[in-house]
Enzyme design. Sequence first.
Site, PDB file in Angstrom:
ATOM      1  N   MET A  27     -82.173-101.722  61.148  1.00  0.00           N
ATOM      2  CA  MET A  27     -80.417-102.226  61.665  1.00  0.00           C
ATOM      3  C   MET A  27     -80.558-102.866  63.090  1.00  0.00           C
ATOM      4  O   MET A  27     -79.227-102.766  63.212  1.00  0.00           O
ATOM      5  CB  MET A  27     -79.676-100.839  61.535  1.00  0.00           C
ATOM      6  CG  MET A  27     -79.224-100.149  59.589  1.00  0.00           C
ATOM      7  SD  MET A  27     -78.893 -99.179  59.539  1.00  0.00           S
ATOM      8  CE  MET A  27     -78.018 -98.224  60.641  1.00  0.00           C
ATOM      9  N   GLY A  33     -89.559 -98.731  69.401  1.00  0.00           N
ATOM     10  CA  GLY A  33     -90.127 -97.941  68.186  1.00  0.00           C
ATOM     11  C   GLY A  33     -90.079 -99.283  67.048  1.00  0.00           C
ATOM     12  O   GLY A  33     -90.847 -99.050  65.877  1.00  0.00           O
ATOM     13  N   HIS A  34     -89.202 -99.974  66.722  1.00  0.00           N
ATOM     14  CA  HIS A  34     -89.548-100.290  66.096  1.00  0.00           C
ATOM     15  C   HIS A  34     -90.288-102.323  66.113  1.00  0.00           C
ATOM     16  O   HIS A  34     -91.329-102.351  65.040  1.00  0.00           O
ATOM     17  CB  HIS A  34     -87.987-101.835  65.971  1.00  0.00           C
ATOM     18  CG  HIS A  34     -86.522-100.840  65.731  1.00  0.00           C
ATOM     19  ND1 HIS A  34     -85.827-101.032  66.566  1.00  0.00           N
ATOM     20  CD2 HIS A  34     -86.387-100.509  64.946  1.00  0.00           C
ATOM     21  CE1 HIS A  34     -84.778-100.451  66.403  1.00  0.00           C
ATOM     22  NE2 HIS A  34     -85.423 -99.623  64.999  1.00  0.00           N
ATOM     23  N   GLY A 144     -90.093 -94.918  60.673  1.00  0.00           N
ATOM     24  CA  GLY A 144     -90.727 -94.274  61.350  1.00  0.00           C
ATOM     25  C   GLY A 144     -90.235 -92.638  61.154  1.00  0.00           C
ATOM     26  O   GLY A 144     -89.512 -92.649  60.817  1.00  0.00           O
ATOM     27  N   SER A 183     -81.456 -96.321  69.019  1.00  0.00           N
ATOM     28  CA  SER A 183     -80.447 -97.569  68.809  1.00  0.00           C
ATOM     29  C   SER A 183     -79.951 -96.881  70.204  1.00  0.00           C
ATOM     30  O   SER A 183     -79.137 -97.076  70.688  1.00  0.00           O
ATOM     31  CB  SER A 183     -80.219 -98.347  67.864  1.00  0.00           C
ATOM     32  OG  SER A 183     -81.498 -98.964  67.668  1.00  0.00           O
TER      33      SER A 183
HETATM   34  O1  PAF Z   1     -83.992 -96.569  59.792  1.00  0.00           O
HETATM   35  C1  PAF Z   1     -82.845 -97.036  59.734  1.00  0.00           C
HETATM   36  O2  PAF Z   1     -82.925 -98.153  60.322  1.00  0.00           O
HETATM   37  C2  PAF Z   1     -82.217 -97.026  58.533  1.00  0.00           C
HETATM   38  O3  PAF Z   1     -81.364 -96.679  57.930  1.00  0.00           O
HETATM   39  C3  PAF Z   1     -82.622 -98.506  57.335  1.00  0.00           C
HETATM   40  C4  PAF Z   1     -83.718 -97.151  56.695  1.00  0.00           C
HETATM   41  C5  PAF Z   1     -83.467 -99.586  57.309  1.00  0.00           C
HETATM   42  C6  PAF Z   1     -81.501 -98.801  56.232  1.00  0.00           C
HETATM   43  O4  PAF Z   1     -80.485 -99.268  56.507  1.00  0.00           O
END
Ligand code: PAF
Length: 286
Positions: A27, A33-34, A144, A183
Amino acid sequence: MKIVSTLPELWQTRQELSGSVGFVPTMGFLHDGHISLVRAAKSMCDNTIVSIFVNPTQFSPNEDLDAYPRDLPRDFAMLEEAGVDLVWTPTPEIMYPDDFQTWVEVIEVTKPLEGNMRPNHFRGVTTVVAKLFNAVWPQKAFFGQKDAQQAIVIQQMTRDLNYPIEIVICPIRREDDGLAMSSRNTYLDEHQRRAAPILFHALSVAKEAFEKGERNAKELRQIVTHIVTSEPLTQLQYISCTHPKTLAELDTIGPEGALLSMAVYFGTTRLIDNIILKESITSSKQ
Ligand code: PAF
């Protein structure tokens, strides 16, 4: 790194990729983490695709969708630096056109924990993730462990809908003081931010007790409750000790271990964290 927004652009670019595709749905407002998910995707797949979409259907009416942090230029710079091949940024109109009326819903594992506190949250998550999977068609998708229930729900959906996609769950990334990266951490004021590592501290103390032989789930929940509620800035919403796959609340932790998880408010900011309790192979053999 290519950035696309419309579905035809995505389909065209996806078709031109050769080799395996690793997919990281996000999102946005990315943090390390991402990027650790991106690194895992890059190490296991020939191509890495990231989506950035703040999904309105997974927000409850009392959660402020408009206030969700966004910074696309910064996200793009981080993804470029991490070596991502393709970024997809669909608009709400693409994902949910006016006549949208099809939902994907997982029933049992969405009921407890987060599902109990955030009505319709998981219906929004599974619907958007199914739509993202249908569009990107990856071989592997990366999520994650921080959102432990989400990971279980998506694994269930993937099995139930026969997606030929391997779901890879990556470890929680933490700040140096133990706070799980999220976030939402940017919402914390200075005092709340200083207090927030108490979540990981509480989980770690419970884990130590587990490692010393404590198998009573109530005792472990009490250890966490006692530590978290000793901090005046916290408001504990739930602490739960469940079977790691079915998410059924436990009395006694058995050989399959447990998921110890919680949600805690700091003012209006809601943080979640968890830890897996599992006998190590060496100790279970002894
Ligand atoms: O974990 C997230 O950031 C959201 O729940 C996801 C998996 C991108 C779905 O909108």
